[in-house]
Design an enzyme around this catalytic site. Structure first.
Site, PDB file in Angstrom:
ATOM      1  N   GLU A 145      49.431  44.332  36.511  1.00 21.05           N
ATOM      2  CA  GLU A 145      48.101  44.787  36.897  1.00 21.05           C
ATOM      3  C   GLU A 145      48.281  46.181  37.482  1.00 21.05           C
ATOM      4  O   GLU A 145      48.739  46.351  38.617  1.00 21.05           O
ATOM      5  CB  GLU A 145      47.429  43.882  37.917  1.00 21.05           C
ATOM      6  CG  GLU A 145      46.001  44.358  38.229  1.00 21.05           C
ATOM      7  CD  GLU A 145      45.297  43.575  39.305  1.00 21.05           C
ATOM      8  OE1 GLU A 145      44.896  44.199  40.313  1.00 21.05           O
ATOM      9  OE2 GLU A 145      45.155  42.345  39.143  1.00 21.05           O
ATOM     10  N   CYS A 179      42.154  47.957  44.493  1.00 20.80           N
ATOM     11  CA  CYS A 179      42.408  48.084  43.054  1.00 20.80           C
ATOM     12  C   CYS A 179      41.114  48.183  42.253  1.00 20.80           C
ATOM     13  O   CYS A 179      41.043  48.924  41.271  1.00 20.80           O
ATOM     14  CB  CYS A 179      43.224  46.897  42.570  1.00 20.80           C
ATOM     15  SG  CYS A 179      44.830  46.737  43.364  1.00 20.80           S
TER      16      CYS A 179
END
Length: 375
Positions: A145, A179
């Site tokens: 990720e 994020c």
């Protein structure tokens, strides 16, 4: 962070025993199975911006599926990582949880070590790519990720004040160090002026200061290095024709503080609209239609998440179907069911990094055909 980390460990402790294979219907004279097995050694490499919750999810999933772990937390939060590893190690047999500290000089050889079978990484795209290159030599599976450049679309017909509140949370929460923070804003011309004024008011109302001060609503960036990068993007946008309606200046005094900044008149060729900022910056581009906003939002090399604020169900349906990202949020910048799991797209990575599906990533599947000896 801590409460979320506890929740992740509890979730995987409950999901682990339920993660099972399948029996297959073959011939009646044999048994056919698909069995999940541990991959072996999992290297868990995690970021500084959520140094408890993110590692707890990856560590919990790796451990309940029977793997051993080598954990490398970010060099920016080593003490948190050391404490977390120590707490877990106290409850497990020796050698199950192992800790490596350091920056990329420790992470790269760990990712490429022939004894590592899976590398699970959450962090920047540059680090993710370096990990993928290192792991390619050993053939280890890589779960990534990476970074994002998440767009926010503000459609015509929405309440501008409400949309500005959503944008402020998305852009400025944790000083933009999330994020899935909102990193670029596409607002319809019909509501642009009112939305922009309201967002500027939201930004100016934030109180910049230490997290120890109960009056603080906007804390610092992690360090001076990140602040320099954030300010360079803002300065570059202003030099290219954007206007800082609020913020945009480095505060005097100690610390890595940076004010909530709203940029007007941004274009998609600006770095602040192309590359991950990871700071409290809201760059705005005004669009003439929903179609224009959708096309611009889809043009990034990243594909982590996106947010769409719209009163139109037609536009909502079209957005979640067409946006090339792992997560689409309609009419809420944050939220979602706890069992959901998404796969980032493009430069933002690949594979399931959370949810029940993470258990599949942490295991390998073996097919067994078991026949009786009949001689």
């Amino acid at each position: 962070g801590v409460e979320a980390g506890i929740g992740s460990l509890e979730q995987y402790a409950e999901l682990g025993p339920l993660h099972r294979g399948r029996s297959l219907q073959g011939g009646w004279d044999a048994t056919d199975l698909m069995v999940h097995e541990p991959r072996g050694v999992v290297a868990v490499i995690t970021p500084w911006n959520d140094p408890v919750a993110v590692p707890c999810g990856l560590l919990g999933a790796a451990l309940v599926t029977g793997n051993t772990v080598v954990f490398k937390p970010s060099e920016r939060t080593p003490h948190t990582g050391w404490r977390l590893a120590a707490l877990l190690a106290e409850e497990l047999p020796a050698g199950v949880v192992n800790l490596v500290l350091g920056d990329g000089r420790a992470g790269e050889p760990l990712a490429g070590h022939p004894g590592v079978h899976l590398v699970a990484h959450v962090g920047s795209t540059a680090t993710g790519r370096a990990i993928a290159r290192a792991a390619a030599g050993s053939g280890a599976k890589v779960l990534l990720e990476n970074g994002g450049k998440d767009p926010l679309i503000v459609d015509a017909g929405v309440d501008a004040e409400w949309a500005a509140q959503q944008a402020a949370v998305g852009c400025f929460a944790n000083a933009g160090q999330i994020c899935t923070a909102v990193e670029r804003v596409y607002v319809h011309a019909d509501v642009a002026a009112e939305f922009t004024d309201a967002l500027v008011a939201q930004a100016r109302a934030l109180v910049l200061g230490s997290g120890r001060d109960p009056d603080t609503t906007l804390g610092p960036l992690v360090d001076q290095r990140l602040r320099d990068g954030v300010h360079a993007q803002v300065r570059g946008a202003v030099e290219a024709g954007a206007r800082a309606l609020t913020g945009g200046e480095v505060p005097k005094g100690p610390g890595a503080f940076y004010p909530a900044t709203v940029l007007q008149g941004c274009t998609d060729d600006m770095t602040v609209m192309q590359e991950e900022t990871f700071g409290p910056v809201a760059p705005i581009r005004v669009v003439a239609s929903f179609e224009e906003a959708l096309a611009a939002a889809s043009s990034s090399s990243y594909g982590l998440a996106a947010v769409v604020l719209t009163a139109s169900m037609t536009h909502a349906q079209r957005a979640w179907r067409e946006l090339p990202v792992g997560t689409v949020k309609i009419n809420a910048v944050f939220g979602g069911a706890p069992g959901g799991a998404a796969q980032p797209q493009r430069s933002s990575g690949h594979g399931f990094g959370y949810g029940p599906e993470l258990l599949d990533e942490m295991t390998t599947t073996k097919v067994v055909h078991l026949a009786a000896y009949d001689r």
